[in-house]
Design a protein around this motif. Structure first.
Motif, mmCIF file in Angstrom:
data_model
loop_
_atom_site.group_PDB
_atom_site.id
_atom_site.type_symbol
_atom_site.label_atom_id
_atom_site.label_comp_id
_atom_site.label_asym_id
_atom_site.label_seq_id
_atom_site.Cartn_x
_atom_site.Cartn_y
_atom_site.Cartn_z
ATOM 1 N N ARG A 1 0.836 -1.193 0.000
ATOM 2 C CA ARG A 1 0.000 0.000 0.000
ATOM 3 C C ARG A 1 0.877 1.252 0.000
ATOM 4 O O ARG A 1 2.016 1.215 0.468
ATOM 5 N N PHE B 1 3.278 -1.588 -10.359
ATOM 6 C CA PHE B 1 1.907 -1.084 -10.363
ATOM 7 C C PHE B 1 1.909 0.281 -11.043
ATOM 8 O O PHE B 1 2.980 0.892 -11.231
ATOM 9 N N ARG C 1 -1.966 -1.077 -3.676
ATOM 10 C CA ARG C 1 -1.395 -1.138 -5.025
ATOM 11 C C ARG C 1 -1.177 -2.573 -5.509
ATOM 12 O O ARG C 1 -1.251 -2.845 -6.711
#
Length: 269
Positions: A203, A232, A214
């Motif tokens: 995250r 990501f 993410r």
């Protein structure tokens, strides 16, 4: 691959700027990159005096060196030198035989490697942490990708034989564009891939309060001795959190459930 050392004009440029040694065979030139970086190439623009025999050596401390390239057939000009990626702060051209009656002289010495690791030197916090000579918060981001004596990495400290949640958070110091997190499993003898979580999220946050997931992984297989890379879409973040919600019991540690990484790296893409 990006240029790490700042460039100066090669021999064809209309300015005179170069380094030259004494007129002896055993001469060297080194650069300090300012922090430990992953590098995999060097480019030398030789002036008229060049190295017939020389090595490219690297070091993390400026005292202990390893040779990553060597030649006994240098012929001057421009040498593009590639080698297996290594972590290094210092890079040296170690001359052992001159190619002319002069010394060694270079218009430019360039070092190349991966894009900047945004996690280098980050402030690390966690739900729990073992703090001793081998494990600590800081050893998660110290540039050592292998679990070795004195720098094993980071591990949680809840010695539980029941599954639970652990998290480690990196503060990058300022909002940055991030798009990839590389997790290096512990790889000390008998523990390769141990303590790498089975279910986890990555995250990001700009304020350490509001988080965006993410990456989500479930049923993740125990890794071997290789980086586990998670990309990501690029996002702005100051904080990066890895949260393990299903941990892996370690049979060499009385089947305790911990989360551990040899190194954590963050990149822009």
């Amino acid at each position: 691959m990006v240029l790490i050392s700042p460039p100066r004009p090669p021999a064809s440029a209309p300015v005179e700027s170069w380094w030259g040694s004494n007129y002896t065979d055993a001469e060297w030139y080194s650069v300090d990159l300012g922090s430990t970086r992953k590098i995999d190439a060097v480019k030398i623009y030789w002036e008229a005096a060049y190295g017939r025999s020389y090595q490219i050596q690297t070091s993390t401390d400026g005292a202990n060196w390893q040779t990553v390239f060597g030649t006994t057939a240098g012929d001057g000009g421009t040498d593009d030198i590639a080698f297996a990626p290594v972590n290094a702060r210092y890079v040296k051209m170690n001359g052992t035989q001159r190619g002319t009656g002069w010394g060694y002289s270079m218009w430019e010495f360039e070092v190349y490697g991966d894009a900047d690791n945004l996690a280098a030197g980050a402030t690390v916090s966690a739900t729990s942490s073992v703090e001793n000579a081998n494990w600590s918060y800081s050893k998660a981001v110290d540039g050592q990708r292998n679990s070795v004596s004195g720098s094993m990495g980071w591990t949680s400290n809840n010695s539980l034989t029941t599954n639970h949640t652990e998290a480690v958070t990196l503060d990058l110091g300022a909002a940055r564009t991030v798009g990839r997190v590389d997790l290096y499993p512990r790889n000390d003898a008998g523990n390769v891939g141990q303590n790498f979580p089975i279910d986890f999220t990555i995250r990001t946050s700009t304020d350490n309060v509001n988080w965006t997931t993410r990456v989500t992984r479930t049923g993740y297989a125990q890794p071997g001795n290789a980086v586990q890379s998670f990309a990501f879409p690029a996002a702005t973040a100051r904080y990066v959190k890895i949260e393990g919600t299903n941990l892996r019991p370690n049979p060499t540690d009385a089947n305790r459930y911990r989360m551990a990484f040899a190194e954590i790296e963050v990149y822009g893409a």
